[in-house]
Write a protein that holds these residues in place. Structure first.
Motif, PDB file in Angstrom:
ATOM      1  N   GLY A 290       0.806  -1.204   0.000  1.00 12.98           N
ATOM      2  CA  GLY A 290       0.000   0.000   0.000  1.00 12.98           C
ATOM      3  C   GLY A 290       0.843   1.260   0.000  1.00 12.98           C
ATOM      4  O   GLY A 290       1.928   1.310   0.570  1.00 12.98           O
ATOM      5  N   SER A 291       0.333   2.287  -0.654  1.00 16.04           N
ATOM      6  CA  SER A 291       0.994   3.584  -0.676  1.00 16.04           C
ATOM      7  C   SER A 291       0.619   4.367   0.574  1.00 16.04           C
ATOM      8  O   SER A 291      -0.210   3.937   1.384  1.00 16.04           O
ATOM      9  N   ALA A 292       1.240   5.538   0.717  1.00 21.05           N
ATOM     10  CA  ALA A 292       0.902   6.416   1.844  1.00 21.05           C
ATOM     11  C   ALA A 292      -0.577   6.781   1.808  1.00 21.05           C
ATOM     12  O   ALA A 292      -1.252   6.818   2.840  1.00 21.05           O
ATOM     13  N   GLY A 293      -1.088   7.034   0.596  1.00 17.42           N
ATOM     14  CA  GLY A 293      -2.497   7.361   0.464  1.00 17.42           C
ATOM     15  C   GLY A 293      -3.402   6.212   0.848  1.00 17.42           C
ATOM     16  O   GLY A 293      -4.457   6.405   1.459  1.00 17.42           O
TER      17      GLY A 293
ATOM     18  N   PHE B 104      -0.478  14.435   9.043  1.00 15.70           N
ATOM     19  CA  PHE B 104      -0.255  14.015   7.657  1.00 15.70           C
ATOM     20  C   PHE B 104      -0.886  14.990   6.659  1.00 15.70           C
ATOM     21  O   PHE B 104      -1.356  14.586   5.597  1.00 15.70           O
ATOM     22  N   ARG B 105      -0.874  16.237   7.003  1.00 18.15           N
ATOM     23  CA  ARG B 105      -1.532  17.274   6.196  1.00 18.15           C
ATOM     24  C   ARG B 105      -1.049  17.261   4.745  1.00 18.15           C
ATOM     25  O   ARG B 105      -1.847  17.411   3.808  1.00 18.15           O
ATOM     26  N   VAL B 106       0.252  17.093   4.529  1.00 23.60           N
ATOM     27  CA  VAL B 106       0.797  17.203   3.170  1.00 23.60           C
ATOM     28  C   VAL B 106       0.347  16.067   2.256  1.00 23.60           C
ATOM     29  O   VAL B 106       0.474  16.164   1.040  1.00 23.60           O
ATOM     30  N   VAL B 107      -0.181  14.994   2.846  1.00 25.09           N
ATOM     31  CA  VAL B 107      -0.644  13.866   2.039  1.00 25.09           C
ATOM     32  C   VAL B 107      -2.074  14.108   1.548  1.00 25.09           C
ATOM     33  O   VAL B 107      -2.559  13.415   0.663  1.00 25.09           O
ATOM     34  N   THR B 108      -2.750  15.075   2.125  1.00 22.97           N
ATOM     35  CA  THR B 108      -4.135  15.364   1.777  1.00 22.97           C
ATOM     36  C   THR B 108      -4.213  16.671   0.985  1.00 22.97           C
ATOM     37  O   THR B 108      -3.218  17.360   0.783  1.00 22.97           O
TER      38      THR B 108
ATOM     39  N   GLY C 137       3.453   8.060  -2.670  1.00 25.65           N
ATOM     40  CA  GLY C 137       4.724   7.698  -2.071  1.00 25.65           C
ATOM     41  C   GLY C 137       4.627   6.490  -1.160  1.00 25.65           C
ATOM     42  O   GLY C 137       3.546   6.082  -0.732  1.00 25.65           O
ATOM     43  N   ARG C 138       5.757   5.917  -0.865  1.00 25.55           N
ATOM     44  CA  ARG C 138       5.812   4.779   0.052  1.00 25.55           C
ATOM     45  C   ARG C 138       5.563   5.249   1.479  1.00 25.55           C
ATOM     46  O   ARG C 138       5.881   6.377   1.854  1.00 25.55           O
ATOM     47  N   VAL C 139       5.022   4.329   2.279  1.00 28.87           N
ATOM     48  CA  VAL C 139       4.719   4.649   3.667  1.00 28.87           C
ATOM     49  C   VAL C 139       5.977   5.059   4.427  1.00 28.87           C
ATOM     50  O   VAL C 139       5.979   6.047   5.174  1.00 28.87           O
ATOM     51  N   ASP C 140       7.076   4.303   4.254  1.00 27.30           N
ATOM     52  CA  ASP C 140       8.287   4.607   5.008  1.00 27.30           C
ATOM     53  C   ASP C 140       8.962   5.892   4.535  1.00 27.30           C
ATOM     54  O   ASP C 140       9.769   6.473   5.258  1.00 27.30           O
ATOM     55  N   GLU C 141       8.609   6.362   3.345  1.00 24.64           N
ATOM     56  CA  GLU C 141       9.192   7.593   2.841  1.00 24.64           C
ATOM     57  C   GLU C 141       8.325   8.816   3.106  1.00 24.64           C
ATOM     58  O   GLU C 141       8.829   9.943   3.099  1.00 24.64           O
ATOM     59  N   VAL C 142       7.039   8.613   3.342  1.00 20.99           N
ATOM     60  CA  VAL C 142       6.110   9.735   3.506  1.00 20.99           C
ATOM     61  C   VAL C 142       5.506   9.771   4.911  1.00 20.99           C
ATOM     62  O   VAL C 142       5.695  10.733   5.662  1.00 20.99           O
ATOM     63  N   LEU C 143       4.778   8.728   5.291  1.00 20.20           N
ATOM     64  CA  LEU C 143       4.067   8.751   6.569  1.00 20.20           C
ATOM     65  C   LEU C 143       4.994   8.615   7.763  1.00 20.20           C
ATOM     66  O   LEU C 143       4.817   9.309   8.780  1.00 20.20           O
ATOM     67  N   VAL C 144       5.956   7.724   7.690  1.00 14.73           N
ATOM     68  CA  VAL C 144       6.840   7.495   8.835  1.00 14.73           C
ATOM     69  C   VAL C 144       7.617   8.758   9.222  1.00 14.73           C
ATOM     70  O   VAL C 144       7.668   9.120  10.409  1.00 14.73           O
TER      71      VAL C 144
ATOM     72  N   ASP D 219      -3.532  14.430  -1.793  1.00 10.86           N
ATOM     73  CA  ASP D 219      -2.610  15.050  -2.728  1.00 10.86           C
ATOM     74  C   ASP D 219      -2.127  13.967  -3.698  1.00 10.86           C
ATOM     75  O   ASP D 219      -1.597  12.936  -3.261  1.00 10.86           O
ATOM     76  N   PRO D 220      -2.281  14.161  -4.985  1.00  9.86           N
ATOM     77  CA  PRO D 220      -1.980  13.082  -5.935  1.00  9.86           C
ATOM     78  C   PRO D 220      -0.523  12.657  -5.961  1.00  9.86           C
ATOM     79  O   PRO D 220      -0.222  11.510  -6.285  1.00  9.86           O
ATOM     80  N   VAL D 221       0.389  13.562  -5.608  1.00  3.76           N
ATOM     81  CA  VAL D 221       1.807  13.218  -5.627  1.00  3.76           C
ATOM     82  C   VAL D 221       2.226  12.528  -4.329  1.00  3.76           C
ATOM     83  O   VAL D 221       2.755  11.409  -4.337  1.00  3.76           O
ATOM     84  N   ALA D 222       1.971  13.187  -3.195  1.00  2.00           N
ATOM     85  CA  ALA D 222       2.390  12.630  -1.900  1.00  2.00           C
ATOM     86  C   ALA D 222       1.708  11.309  -1.606  1.00  2.00           C
ATOM     87  O   ALA D 222       2.301  10.400  -1.020  1.00  2.00           O
ATOM     88  N   ALA D 223       0.462  11.169  -2.024  1.00  2.00           N
ATOM     89  CA  ALA D 223      -0.298   9.952  -1.713  1.00  2.00           C
ATOM     90  C   ALA D 223       0.284   8.723  -2.396  1.00  2.00           C
ATOM     91  O   ALA D 223       0.092   7.601  -1.938  1.00  2.00           O
TER      92      ALA D 223
END
Length: 318
Positions: free
Chosen positions: A14-17, A69-73, A186-193, A180-184
């Motif tokens: 699964g992606s960050a999104g 996680f604002r930047v992912v939305t 991304g991989r979980v360990d690169e974005v959410l973590v 956000d179509p770009v951030a979402a």
């Protein structure tokens, strides 16, 4: 509560999104369930209270996750919904807080009036027992009035167009999360973590800035604000770890200690406010003073419990 993202994150799928969306949709569903139960509770105070707590818990988790996680939305959507959920959670909490505070203080007065460890003032044997009854009546008048006002504010809020707009937004969230179509992607360990780590770092800095135990033994109520901020940051940190599917049992226990800290601090403040009531009897003022000291001891006990839980947690952190 169930951690819906545990399987995804454990398998690295699964992606960050995907992970954030799954968590937010689950919390939105919990919010709508609590809303339905609240509407069905009618005059049942116990059921209504449970439903309101469920609503507040879901609202806090959604708003906390949107903050971390604002930047992912879609940021403008996240900011608006987070503001409204904070308003709603705060409004719903007030009535319960006043009722719980009154129960806490009356129970403490009952316990203290029968305790041989609490001396009566010199030349006034039994004054604590007499003063406790009067102090309890005074607190009941003040806090019942505050609770009635909070209840009216809650009913007004739940009938407002503002609340219905929030409920509609959460209903949409239950099926579709604006990402956000770009951030979402991304991989979980690169974005959410890394974003969750920012929340943990803020919490650790706030804990490090707390007054030392020796300083806090002076019962300085000015220190309470710093502890309340730690409580808020701990909650945000815990929700971020929930989103990642991690075990948050120790964080939840630490949060419960800070909940007790908040309750005792606010109860102490309520007893101090009651003691400033003009023209109260000396025995009443004395009982309120004993009650204030008792609640400040509860504050210190909660602080000690939190520190004991926090140190092992930080030692185990990667």
């Amino acid at each position: 509560m169930a951690l819906p993202n545990h399987d995804l994150t454990a398998r690295g799928e699964g992606s960050a999104g995907d992970v954030l969306g799954t968590y937010l949709r689950a919390q939105a569903t919990a919010f709508l369930r609590g809303l339905r139960l609240h509407a069905e509770s009618g005059a049942d105070a116990a059921e209504g209270g449970d439903a309101a707590r469920s609503l507040r818990g879901a609202a806090r988790r959604i708003s906390g996750s949107l903050s971390t996680f604002r930047v992912v939305t879609e940021s403008s959507w996240a900011d608006g919904l987070r503001t409204e959920l904070v308003w709603l959670s705060s409004t719903l909490a007030d009535e319960h807080a006043y009722a719980a505070r009154l129960t806490r203080l009356l129970d403490a007065l009952h316990r203290l009036s029968g305790s041989p460890e609490v001396p009566a003032p010199r030349g006034a044997a039994g004054a604590l027992t007499v003063g406790s009854a009067r102090a309890g009546a005074l607190l009941e008048r003040q806090l019942t009035l505050a609770r009635t006002r909070a209840h009216s504010a809650t009913l007004q809020a739940l009938g407002s167009s503002r609340f219905h707009a929030v409920a509609d937004a959460v209903a949409v969230l239950a099926s579709e999360v604006p990402l956000d179509p770009v951030a979402a992607r991304g991989r979980v360990d690169e974005v959410l973590v890394p974003l969750a780590e920012v929340a943990r770092t803020r919490l650790a800095a706030a804990v490090s800035a707390l007054p030392h135990t020796a300083e806090s033994q002076t019962y300085n109520a000015d220190h309470d604000g710093s502890w309340h901020e730690v409580r808020r940051l701990l909650r945000v940190h815990r929700y971020a770890r929930e989103t990642l599917g991690e075990d948050v049992a120790r964080l939840a226990a630490a949060g419960e200690a800070l909940d007790r800290h908040r309750d005792a601090a606010e109860a102490a403040a309520a007893s101090a406010t009651a003691a400033r009531t003009p023209r109260i009897a000396p025995a009443t003022a004395y009982a309120l003073g004993v009650l204030h000291a008792d609640q400040r001891h509860e504050v210190e006990a909660a602080r000690s419990t939190f520190q004991g839980l926090w140190q092992p947690a930080t030692a185990a952190a990667p």
